[in-house]
Design an enzyme around this catalytic site. Structure first.
Site, PDB file in Angstrom:
ATOM      1  N   TYR A 189       4.439   8.174  77.131  1.00 43.76           N
ATOM      2  CA  TYR A 189       5.541   9.063  76.765  1.00 43.76           C
ATOM      3  C   TYR A 189       5.599   9.192  75.247  1.00 43.76           C
ATOM      4  O   TYR A 189       5.273   8.252  74.512  1.00 43.76           O
ATOM      5  CB  TYR A 189       6.880   8.505  77.255  1.00 43.76           C
ATOM      6  CG  TYR A 189       7.159   8.738  78.723  1.00 43.76           C
ATOM      7  CD1 TYR A 189       7.854   9.867  79.155  1.00 43.76           C
ATOM      8  CD2 TYR A 189       6.743   7.815  79.680  1.00 43.76           C
ATOM      9  CE1 TYR A 189       8.123  10.077  80.493  1.00 43.76           C
ATOM     10  CE2 TYR A 189       7.009   8.018  81.033  1.00 43.76           C
ATOM     11  CZ  TYR A 189       7.701   9.145  81.429  1.00 43.76           C
ATOM     12  OH  TYR A 189       7.961   9.355  82.762  1.00 43.76           O
ATOM     13  N   ARG A 241      14.300   6.673  76.897  1.00 42.35           N
ATOM     14  CA  ARG A 241      15.420   7.195  76.096  1.00 42.35           C
ATOM     15  C   ARG A 241      16.344   6.071  75.648  1.00 42.35           C
ATOM     16  O   ARG A 241      16.918   6.122  74.560  1.00 42.35           O
ATOM     17  CB  ARG A 241      16.171   8.254  76.900  1.00 42.35           C
ATOM     18  CG  ARG A 241      15.362   9.535  77.080  1.00 42.35           C
ATOM     19  CD  ARG A 241      15.841  10.385  78.241  1.00 42.35           C
ATOM     20  NE  ARG A 241      17.207  10.835  78.037  1.00 42.35           N
ATOM     21  CZ  ARG A 241      17.934  11.417  78.988  1.00 42.35           C
ATOM     22  NH1 ARG A 241      17.425  11.589  80.206  1.00 42.35           N
ATOM     23  NH2 ARG A 241      19.157  11.814  78.735  1.00 42.35           N
ATOM     24  N   ASP A 259      13.566  13.314  84.197  1.00 41.39           N
ATOM     25  CA  ASP A 259      14.960  13.714  84.312  1.00 41.39           C
ATOM     26  C   ASP A 259      15.161  15.159  83.867  1.00 41.39           C
ATOM     27  O   ASP A 259      14.257  15.777  83.287  1.00 41.39           O
ATOM     28  CB  ASP A 259      15.840  12.792  83.460  1.00 41.39           C
ATOM     29  CG  ASP A 259      15.917  11.385  84.023  1.00 41.39           C
ATOM     30  OD1 ASP A 259      15.728  11.220  85.240  1.00 41.39           O
ATOM     31  OD2 ASP A 259      16.172  10.449  83.242  1.00 41.39           O
ATOM     32  N   ARG A 315       8.789  10.543  88.092  1.00 45.30           N
ATOM     33  CA  ARG A 315       9.914  11.452  87.961  1.00 45.30           C
ATOM     34  C   ARG A 315      10.184  11.731  86.486  1.00 45.30           C
ATOM     35  O   ARG A 315       9.950  10.880  85.638  1.00 45.30           O
ATOM     36  CB  ARG A 315      11.178  10.847  88.583  1.00 45.30           C
ATOM     37  CG  ARG A 315      11.062  10.537  90.058  1.00 45.30           C
ATOM     38  CD  ARG A 315      12.357   9.918  90.555  1.00 45.30           C
ATOM     39  NE  ARG A 315      12.299   9.595  91.984  1.00 45.30           N
ATOM     40  CZ  ARG A 315      13.319   9.060  92.662  1.00 45.30           C
ATOM     41  NH1 ARG A 315      14.448   8.783  92.050  1.00 45.30           N
ATOM     42  NH2 ARG A 315      13.192   8.797  93.945  1.00 45.30           N
TER      43      ARG A 315
END
Length: 242
Positions: free
Chosen positions: A109, A195, A51, A49
């Site tokens: 990421y 994050r 966001d 997923r």
């Protein structure tokens, strides 16, 4: 037959990858395009997923079809019907036991920041208005490789069975006079984990917390002790390996 689809997307206009009841998602747009072209309802399963507002340099998903597909032609036609902020890179037939999510061995990421005002980066990088000690931030990032429980960086109330992750890369990279990215790779990630990690590393770089305090946050496993979650627009799902 099972097919893998590699896509890229600008997440600015979307409420994340996964279909939402009250917002537009990347998954919805991809399924609509495939269903239109293949003339039957198609459901896709993603590698993970993202966001709302998060981008993907590479996202992988799969769907099943009873009929063989000309993958080159489908990729081309899909590119013509998808919104301009989503592109199809390739489609390939894979074995039936391959799964876009569960077969993935590593996900990467990158989080982009810049320290000098640049209007052309505002959607894809976060502007920092204070000095950052990147050497110190890299020392803290190296500590991420020494632990396997990342509960301190998991979104409160997240429905997960385990908070264990095998992080194999964590480092800040300078790309220009005032631009940087943080790269982190692991077998899996928790919701909001990247994050939250970046926000805590920024606190280290601002000298708001010490390396010892960062280590205690890692060991303690309390989300309230870690830094604030960084804005979504600087985050990219960069690569998925199988």
């Amino acid at each position: 037959m099972r097919y893998f689809v590699w896509i890229r997307f600008d997440g600015t206009a979307y409420h994340g990858w996964q279909i939402q009841p009250n917002g537009m998602s990347v998954q919805e747009k991809l399924q609509d395009g495939l269903s239109l072209l293949l003339r039957r309802p198609i459901e896709v399963v993603g590698a993970g997923r993202t966001d709302a507002g998060v981008h993907a340099h590479q996202m992988v998903c799969h769907f099943d079809s009873e009929q063989p597909i000309d993958t080159t032609q489908l990729c081309y036609r899909l590119g013509r019907v998808l919104p301009r902020d989503i592109s199809c890179e390739k489609i390939e037939a894979v074995s039936a036991d391959m799964h876009a999510r569960f077969s993935a061995r590593r996900r990467v990421y990158r989080y982009f920041i810049h320290t000098k005002r640049d209007p052309f980066l505002r959607h894809y990088s976060v502007e920092m208005h204070y000095p950052l000690d990147f050497d110190l931030m890299n020392q803290a990032a190296a500590q991420l490789l020494t632990v396997d429980d990342f509960k301190a960086f998991c979104k409160a109330g997240a429905d997960v069975k385990t908070t264990l992750c095998d992080v194999t890369t964590a480092q800040w990279v300078k790309t220009g006079e005032s631009s940087y990215y943080f790269e982190i790779a692991a077998n899996r990630f928790l919701r909001n984990m990247v994050r939250a990690v970046v926000g805590t590393l920024v606190d280290v770089g601002r000298k708001r917390i010490s390396l010892e305090q960062f280590d205690r946050i890692l060991q303690g496993g309390t989300r309230s002790d870690a830094g604030e979650s960084m804005p979504a627009n600087g985050l990219f799902l960069w690569q998925v390996d199988y």
